[in-house]
Write an enzyme that holds these catalytic residues in place. Structure first.
Site, PDB file in Angstrom:
ATOM      1  N   ARG A 212       0.825  -1.224   0.000  1.00 21.81           N
ATOM      2  CA  ARG A 212       0.000   0.000   0.000  1.00 21.81           C
ATOM      3  C   ARG A 212       0.853   1.266   0.000  1.00 21.81           C
ATOM      4  O   ARG A 212       0.294   2.367  -0.044  1.00 21.81           O
ATOM      5  CB  ARG A 212      -0.922   0.022   1.224  1.00 21.81           C
ATOM      6  CG  ARG A 212      -1.979  -1.048   1.230  1.00 21.81           C
ATOM      7  CD  ARG A 212      -3.127  -0.695   2.193  1.00 21.81           C
ATOM      8  NE  ARG A 212      -2.691  -0.324   3.525  1.00 21.81           N
ATOM      9  CZ  ARG A 212      -2.476  -1.181   4.515  1.00 21.81           C
ATOM     10  NH1 ARG A 212      -2.621  -2.483   4.289  1.00 21.81           N
ATOM     11  NH2 ARG A 212      -2.102  -0.747   5.706  1.00 21.81           N
ATOM     12  N   ASN A 410      -5.655  -7.275   5.764  1.00 21.02           N
ATOM     13  CA  ASN A 410      -4.623  -7.353   4.727  1.00 21.02           C
ATOM     14  C   ASN A 410      -5.103  -6.747   3.411  1.00 21.02           C
ATOM     15  O   ASN A 410      -5.548  -7.446   2.507  1.00 21.02           O
ATOM     16  CB  ASN A 410      -4.197  -8.809   4.537  1.00 21.02           C
ATOM     17  CG  ASN A 410      -3.401  -9.333   5.699  1.00 21.02           C
ATOM     18  OD1 ASN A 410      -2.296  -8.860   5.969  1.00 21.02           O
ATOM     19  ND2 ASN A 410      -3.959 -10.288   6.427  1.00 21.02           N
ATOM     20  N   ASP A 411      -5.004  -5.434   3.337  1.00 23.49           N
ATOM     21  CA  ASP A 411      -5.342  -4.685   2.128  1.00 23.49           C
ATOM     22  C   ASP A 411      -4.038  -4.416   1.371  1.00 23.49           C
ATOM     23  O   ASP A 411      -3.175  -3.682   1.840  1.00 23.49           O
ATOM     24  CB  ASP A 411      -6.034  -3.382   2.521  1.00 23.49           C
ATOM     25  CG  ASP A 411      -6.404  -2.512   1.328  1.00 23.49           C
ATOM     26  OD1 ASP A 411      -6.059  -2.860   0.178  1.00 23.49           O
ATOM     27  OD2 ASP A 411      -7.037  -1.464   1.551  1.00 23.49           O
ATOM     28  N   PHE A 412      -3.898  -5.014   0.193  1.00 25.41           N
ATOM     29  CA  PHE A 412      -2.687  -4.836  -0.612  1.00 25.41           C
ATOM     30  C   PHE A 412      -2.782  -3.619  -1.543  1.00 25.41           C
ATOM     31  O   PHE A 412      -1.876  -3.379  -2.334  1.00 25.41           O
ATOM     32  CB  PHE A 412      -2.424  -6.083  -1.449  1.00 25.41           C
ATOM     33  CG  PHE A 412      -1.868  -7.237  -0.653  1.00 25.41           C
ATOM     34  CD1 PHE A 412      -0.509  -7.518  -0.653  1.00 25.41           C
ATOM     35  CD2 PHE A 412      -2.707  -8.039   0.106  1.00 25.41           C
ATOM     36  CE1 PHE A 412       0.008  -8.574   0.089  1.00 25.41           C
ATOM     37  CE2 PHE A 412      -2.202  -9.103   0.842  1.00 25.41           C
ATOM     38  CZ  PHE A 412      -0.842  -9.368   0.844  1.00 25.41           C
ATOM     39  N   GLY A 413      -3.870  -2.888  -1.438  1.00 27.43           N
ATOM     40  CA  GLY A 413      -4.036  -1.698  -2.268  1.00 27.43           C
ATOM     41  C   GLY A 413      -5.313  -1.705  -3.073  1.00 27.43           C
ATOM     42  O   GLY A 413      -5.619  -0.739  -3.775  1.00 27.43           O
TER      43      GLY A 413
END
Length: 469
Positions: A212, A410-413
């Site tokens: 991110r 878990n936000d990868f973007g």
């Protein structure tokens, strides 16, 4: 550094149908687009790329078992493979053990004709495996909607069937990004002699942050292993070619069926209150109440003889039990195995929820700083490597993972995941995996049992009253 070592190729991974009609409709092919080796940038790799980490008992005990396999499902097509590869490379700079390899050294004593071994991690930046694949006929709904986990999910993970001791030649971390019709699945495989569940998710959380745009993880892993002052390293343990061959021969080719049951926050509160009321205490935790409820339901559905003994095994985290506590972000294994055995009749009778949940509570409470250190030193005197068949099968259940791990953050973007699933590693009848649910305070439990028991659970009124569809 990203080193592409395979061009596009096709692999025909097809899965055998199970006895359930619902289970059998997911025969599928996976197309592997590319495989690459991801290394940490040399200039950022902690300076000493050959750092050595001697493995203590908590790590060594897993050598004969399979890896940790957990994965995240995203309902999006807004992802970039090259971005994931480069952010993984940046993240490995902060996690050098995952880019390294195991070293196992044999020691032959000619005087008494014995063979022992020692093992350590060499942080040599050999790299992690990154696989880009596609399941072109599978949608997010195909994974989420069925009662049973479709067998294709296991093909979303790399290094299937690998044992931890094979980390001498295989990557200690492997990632597979599988494109679906309307989403992606990221499957993570981590060598269990290098990390436990808490360390595993610390790495995933850190990678998501760097993906991110963070320059470094918000939490710094601690790689120094805990060892009592009176224990010399490297620690010697029995490890022969015969042991390796025996464990390979015991491999189960057909993984058991898996079903996921969802417990809402409200139902968990009800179960906890009931367990504490029956036990006349306030010590039973939410998780202990839920697991005991599941245990009772399984034994009831199996119709086990009331006089027969049944067991439940738990993995107990050691970090907060030490004095002083281990660092929260201790990167390695820091867990012990504990179990409770009761007669089936005691478990399923009225009041059995509270009584047996309290037995679990008492067992966990035994693991004080003194007990943890005593077991640790006992292992050094008489080393023993775990076999999964020792805690599952028959009428035994064994739980791994924890609802405390940060899965849905878990936000990868491109947004948060919509589900978490596990791979086929270490799957046996009786294996239970616990995850946080998507809604705050909820819990998802993945259960591996024969299809007839899973069907009975899904039709048992006392059990279905506590779960949501």
């Amino acid at each position: 550094m990203i080193n592409i070592f395979h061009s596009i190729h096709i692999t025909s991974l097809k899965y055998s149908a199970q006895s359930s009609p619902e289970y059998s409709q997911y025969d599928e092919y996976i197309r592997v687009i590319s495989s690459s080796t991801i290394q940490a940038p040399p200039s950022q790799n902690g300076g000493d790329s050959a750092q050595r980490i001697d493995l203590p008992p908590w790590d060594l005990q897993f050598l004969l078992l399979e890896t940790i396999q957990k994965g995240l499902l995203f309902h999006t097509k807004n992802h970039q493979i090259h971005h994931l590869q480069h952010s993984l490379s940046s993240t490995l700079a902060f996690f050098p053990p995952l880019a390294g390899r195991l070293v196992i050294t044999r020691h032959h004593d000619n005087n008494n004709h014995t063979t022992t071994a020692t093992s350590h991690i060499t942080c040599n930046n050999a790299g992690a495996l990154f696989v880009h694949a596609a399941a072109e006929n599978t949608s997010v709904a195909d994974i989420l909607q069925p009662n049973y986990v479709p067998p294709i999910v296991h093909s979303f993970f790399p290094l299937n069937g690998a044992k931890n001791h094979e980390g001498t030649s295989q990557p200690l971390l492997a990632v597979q990004v599988t494109e679906l019709l309307d989403g992606i699945f990221i499957g993570f495989t981590v060598n269990h002699s290098v990390a436990d569940g808490k360390s595993f998710w610390l790495f995933i959380n850190s990678w998501a942050e760097i993906s991110r745009g963070f320059l470094k993880p918000s939490k710094s892993p601690v790689f120094q292993r805990w060892l009592p002052h009176n224990i010399e390293v490297p620690i010697r343990f029995p490890f022969t070619e015969k042991q390796e061959a025996q464990q390979c021969s015991e491999k189960i080719l057909n993984a058991p069926p898996e079903r996921i049951f969802h417990f809402t926050k409200e139902k968990i509160v009800e179960l906890k209150a009931k367990a504490n009321m029956e036990a006349n205490t306030n010590r039973v935790s939410s998780l202990q109440a839920v697991l005991t409820h599941l245990w009772r339901s399984v034994i009831r559905c199996k119709q086990v003889d009331p006089e027969e003994e049944v067991s439940y095994f738990l993995i107990i985290g050691a970090r907060p039990r030490m004095v002083p506590p281990l660092p929260e972000d201790y990167f390695g294994n820091a867990a012990l195995f504990g179990g409770v055995t009761v007669k089936a009749g005691e478990l399923v009778v009225e009041g059995g929820l509270g009584k047996c949940a309290m037995e679990l509570n008492k067992m966990v409470s035994l693991y004080s700083d003194e007990m943890v250190k005593k077991e640790y030193e006992c292992w050094v005197r008489t080393p023993k490597l775990h076999l999964l068949d020792g805690v599952t099968g028959g009428h035994s259940l064994a739980t791994s993972s924890s609802p405390r791990f940060d899965v849905y953050g878990n936000d990868f973007g491109w947004g948060k995941p919509v589900a978490v699933r596990s791979g086929g590693a270490n799957k046996r009848h009786g294996k239970i995996t616990v995850f946080a649910g998507a809604e705050e305070g909820s819990i998802d439990i993945e259960v591996c049992l024969p299809i007839e028991i899973l069907e009975a659970l899904g039709n048992d009124p006392e059990f279905t009253h506590t779960i949501s569809s």
